[in-house]
Design an enzyme around this catalytic site. Structure first.
Site, PDB file in Angstrom:
ATOM      1  N   GLU A  82       0.778  -1.045  -0.069  1.00 62.15           N
ATOM      2  CA  GLU A  82      -0.071  -0.037   0.162  1.00 62.15           C
ATOM      3  C   GLU A  82       0.768   1.416  -0.036  1.00 62.15           C
ATOM      4  O   GLU A  82       0.529   2.430  -0.456  1.00 62.15           O
ATOM      5  CB  GLU A  82      -0.873   0.041   1.404  1.00 62.15           C
ATOM      6  CG  GLU A  82      -2.001  -1.025   1.154  1.00 62.15           C
ATOM      7  CD  GLU A  82      -1.624  -2.321   1.653  1.00 62.15           C
ATOM      8  OE1 GLU A  82      -2.487  -3.398   1.366  1.00 62.15           O
ATOM      9  OE2 GLU A  82      -0.293  -2.630   2.161  1.00 62.15           O
TER      10      GLU A  82
ATOM     11  N   LEU B 107       2.503  -6.935 -10.587  1.00 62.98           N
ATOM     12  CA  LEU B 107       2.749  -6.037 -11.623  1.00 62.98           C
ATOM     13  C   LEU B 107       4.509  -5.592 -11.528  1.00 62.98           C
ATOM     14  O   LEU B 107       4.897  -5.140 -12.567  1.00 62.98           O
ATOM     15  CB  LEU B 107       2.179  -4.740 -11.299  1.00 62.98           C
ATOM     16  CG  LEU B 107       0.648  -4.717 -11.425  1.00 62.98           C
ATOM     17  CD1 LEU B 107      -0.092  -3.517 -11.195  1.00 62.98           C
ATOM     18  CD2 LEU B 107       0.223  -5.489 -12.896  1.00 62.98           C
TER      19      LEU B 107
END
Length: 446
Positions: free
Chosen positions: A62, A345
């Site tokens: 995050e 990713l």
């Protein structure tokens, strides 16, 4: 209802206190952070009581995702201080070391009224932004009372978490009413928030910020940082590298067994093993040694030298994303066991062939896009993992095809940051603001 919630939070803290004590004594976790979690921030934290923007990011993932928001908000609101909070130690360390444009980093308070009020008195936010699905009823309620605008950025509700929230729908409806804007990753997440009680006019599908948070290989400053890390991994191009990133308990042994099969056809292959949690470094090292492999820790490697071992244990924080570029094949952990998966990713940006297991609930939209578009391989379990590793190691054409598709997906899905910031700036109007909101609320189909 809020009183019952507070009692449950307090009971959970009391019940979990022996575990916190053990973690503190065994791994030195939570030592020094308890005061901040109770709302006692340093006197120098915000000495002049300046107004601020407060962003909360739980842990490493995050924090990395929040970086594009942080940079843009700081540029647009130079008169406001910008604070970043985390829950975990790893997130705190990464935030302090790698995140620019923040005025201070601190630990998120326990969600009890006295601690929340004490923190808000010091932070004095005009806007509070929660990354992903960090929903804290008491904090949000107190923000509403004080007139603090609140938003969720990169919001998502996974198929696994949504049924749990639905069980407490009456509470969720009241809590979600205290949130001014929802910037969510997908239409499915938007519908789930609305079903739980979110106002449809406050929900905007912005896409995933994880695409925008990636440092592209063409970035010169980032390339210099990568070069510093890579000086400890002078692996020749002829040496295959299998990388297992963010592995969880129960995954290292299947990876090690699969690596043995890889070595049968590629005797000089190297395995880079990166456990997700620092307290498991020792356990993972012992597992590798018990399988007969010669192991070295990243912290013990010599600079400008090829690792002359079978397995390198990555016992550092913040280097994994950089090291993906040396991999021949990447396995993304947290997916063979039921922990929800991790970010695919980071290896995708380097055009690497990516393998992950069946448990990708926390990244279900991204995982589905990668499988559908040929940018990743999802395996059902350990046996298939071994077969895929061996197959990919011996098939450079397939590796190149998978890697190219993965990189193309990253480039095609960037842009969520700009949309999200447009929503957030609409909550904080300024006379001189030159960036009007240009996205429309999510409208559920009839």
């Amino acid at each position: 209802m809020y009183s019952l919630y507070s009692i449950l939070v307090l009971a959970a803290v009391v019940i979990a206190s022996p575990w916190f004590v053990y973690q503190a004594l065994r791994y030195r976790k939570y030592v020094g952070s308890l005061g901040q979690r109770m709302g006692y921030l340093p006197v120098s934290f915000n000495m002049d009581a300046d107004p601020s923007i407060w962003i909360h990011a739980v842990s490493v993932g995050e924090v990395l995702t929040a970086r594009p928001l942080i940079s843009d908000l700081k540029r647009r609101y130079p008169e406001l201080r910008l604070f970043l909070s985390t829950t975990t130690l790893a997130g705190q360390q990464l935030a302090r070391r790698n995140v620019q444009d923040v005025d201070a980093v601190f630990y998120f308070p326990f969600d009890l009224g006295i601690f929340v009020r004490r923190t808000l008195d010091l932070v004095r936010p005009r806007l509070f932004v929660m990354m992903e699905t960090e929903i804290w009823p008491n904090l949000l309620r107190e923000c509403r009372r004080r007139g603090v605008k609140t938003a969720i950025a990169n919001g998502r509700l996974s198929p696994r978490s949504f049924p749990r929230y639905r069980l407490i729908k009456p509470l969720m409806r009241r809590v979600l009413d205290d949130i001014d804007s929802f910037c969510v990753q997908s239409e499915e997440s938007a519908r789930r928030f609305i079903e739980l009680g979110a106002n449809p006019g406050r929900v905007v599908v912005t896409g995933s910020l994880k695409f925008d948070s990636l440092d592209l290989p063409s970035s010169v400053p980032q390339a210099r940082a990568r070069d510093r890390v890579l000086r400890y991994f002078r692996v020749p191009s002829s040496r295959p590298v299998l990388m297992a990133g963010s592995t969880m308990k129960g995954e290292e042994m299947p990876v090690l067994r699969a690596f043995r099969r890889v070595r049968a056809s590629a005797p000089n292959a190297l395995l880079i093993l990166a456990p997700r949690n620092p307290e498991r470094f020792g356990e993972a090292e012992q597992l590798a040694r018990s399988e007969g492999w010669k192991v070295a820790r990243r912290s013990d490697l010599a600079i400008d030298t090829e690792p002359r071992v079978d397995v390198v244990l990555l016992d550092s924080i913040g280097e994994l994303a950089t090291l993906y570029q040396v991999a021949t094949v990447v396995f993304v952990g947290g997916s063979l066991v039921a922990t929800g998966g991790h970010n695919v990713l980071e290896p995708a940006v380097f055009g690497k062939p990516i393998v992950f297991g069946p448990h990708m609930e926390n990244f279900f939209e991204i995982a589905d896009a990668f499988v559908t578009n040929g940018g990743g391989v999802q395996v059902s379990g350990e046996r298939e993992l071994e077969e895929v590793f061996v197959s990919l190691m011996g098939d450079p054409v397939r590796r190149a095809r998978l890697g190219a598709a993965a990189r193309a997906l990253v480039e095609a899905n960037r842009g969520a940051g700009e949309k999200s910031v447009s929503v957030l700036t609409a909550l904080l109007p300024r006379e001189e603001r030159a960036y009007p909101a240009n996205v429309r609320p999510f409208r559920p189909l009839a």
